[in-house]
Design an enzyme around this catalytic site. Structure first.
Site, PDB file in Angstrom:
ATOM      1  N   HIS A   1      -4.853 132.169  51.478  1.00 51.04           N
ATOM      2  CA  HIS A   1      -5.680 133.283  51.391  1.00 51.04           C
ATOM      3  C   HIS A   1      -4.321 134.964  51.799  1.00 51.04           C
ATOM      4  CE1 HIS A   1      -7.213 137.686  53.027  1.00 51.04           C
ATOM      5  NE2 HIS A   1      -6.595 137.581  52.006  1.00 51.04           N
TER       6      HIS A   1
ATOM      7  N   HIS B   1       2.522 141.733  52.783  1.00 50.62           N
ATOM      8  CA  HIS B   1       0.722 142.188  53.480  1.00 50.62           C
ATOM      9  C   HIS B   1       0.993 142.915  54.875  1.00 50.62           C
ATOM     10  CE1 HIS B   1      -2.956 141.306  55.379  1.00 50.62           C
ATOM     11  NE2 HIS B   1      -3.547 141.325  54.683  1.00 50.62           N
TER      12      HIS B   1
END
Length: 325
Positions: free
Chosen positions: A40, A119
């Protein structure tokens, strides 16, 4: 020919070549019925600590506002909670990762066409550089197959999408597996394909080398017990057709981050892995209902996550797999 080490427990296979060393009984099993370990937010090990761009819009509103006015104070918190993997892409692949969650962005006010991962903040490495590293790794691991999921595109216009697709085709060339109904290791090996690209944009409809977006089950929970409960509920409704991902990554909310200033995402993840992996061990891949396929997590090389997922495929050795539609 059956692999010479196919009789050992699957969790003890060499992780850099685990697919190539699977028992021959699994070579014709559709990959969407197998248990595949995934990463992830795979490219968060190289976040740009000198980046002063605004926190991206996927982050909580309050965090964006605080970052705008209190950047020197807030940024250290952002980095601690934005890094989801510490190992570089080669190390992740060497450790057995075969699915990578790739979040793509174009930096604001960047006059070039360079694309990065992100992110919360952006990476130092470009998308093209990482893809070339994956290609180089595949060249020396000819029986390994990776699934690359391109998604969460930030500030990409049609021109940049077209450029990205062109880069993907150029880097992987004949290793790209076009969309097909039944994908097995045997089929991929026979045709020299090693890369399945999932692309979360309509441009995928116009390129047979791009697969439509692979669904990602995200529980949006900040506690392991709640995450497991949510996935058990979803399993009752059956599995999606084809590939799909179950993300055992927890959600960090701003309240928790502010009340635990000395912790990081890694602290939370590692403390919950014993419970999460205990649940993973109970899963039964290979059926149309209630089974999992790709399982993705954070800090996947720092725990027993990868061998635990791979070991689930032992449940398939004596099971008749229902054909894909």
């Amino acid at each position: 020919m059956t692999s010479a080490i196919s009789q050992v427990p699957l969790s003890e296979l060499p992780m850099d070549n685990w697919m190539g060393n699977l028992p021959s009984a699994l070579w014709d099993t559709p990959l969407c019925y197998m248990a595949i370990p995934g990463s992830h937010n795979a490219i968060t090990y190289c976040l740009d600590k000198n980046d002063r761009s605004p926190v991206d819009l996927t982050q909580p509103d309050m965090l964006q506002k605080l970052d705008k006015y209190m950047k020197p104070i807030i940024r250290p918190f952002v980095y601690k909670w934005a890094i989801a993997q510490e190992s570089c892409i080669r190390e992740q692949l060497d450790c057995g990762v075969r699915y990578c969650d790739l979040r793509i962005a174009h930096r604001p006010n960047d006059s070039s066409n360079d694309l990065y991962f992100y992110h919360g903040v952006y990476t130092t490495m470009t998308v093209e550089k990482v893809l070339k590293e994956i290609r180089e790794w595949l060249d020396v691991h000819p029986k390994e197959v990776v699934i690359l999921s391109f998604s969460h595109f930030l500030d990409l216009n049609q021109e940049l999408h077209t450029l990205l697709v062109s880069t993907i085709k150029s880097v992987f060339d004949s290793k790209l597996c076009p969309r097909m109904e039944r994908v097995t290791l045997q089929t991929l090996w026979s045709q020299g394909h090693q890369v399945i690209v999932s692309y979360e944009d309509n441009i995928a409809n116009w390129h047979r080398e791009l697969w439509l977006h692979i669904p990602y089950w995200w529980a949006n929970k900040c506690k392991a017990e709640a995450l497991i409960e949510e996935f058990e509920r979803r399993k009752q409704n059956g599995r999606p057709g084809g590939f799909f991902v179950t993300g055992i990554n927890l959600t960090e909310d701003l309240k928790y981050i502010c009340s635990h200033p000395t912790e990081s995402l890694k602290d939370v993840v590692m403390s919950t892995y014993p419970m999460l992996l205990s649940w993973v061990k109970q899963q039964q891949p290979g059926s149309n209902t209630g089974s999992l396929n790709i399982i993705a997590g954070d800090f996947v090389t720092g725990s027993q996550f990868i061998p635990t997922v791979i070991a689930l495929n032992e449940n398939l050795l004596n099971r008749t797999i229902i054909p894909e539609p």
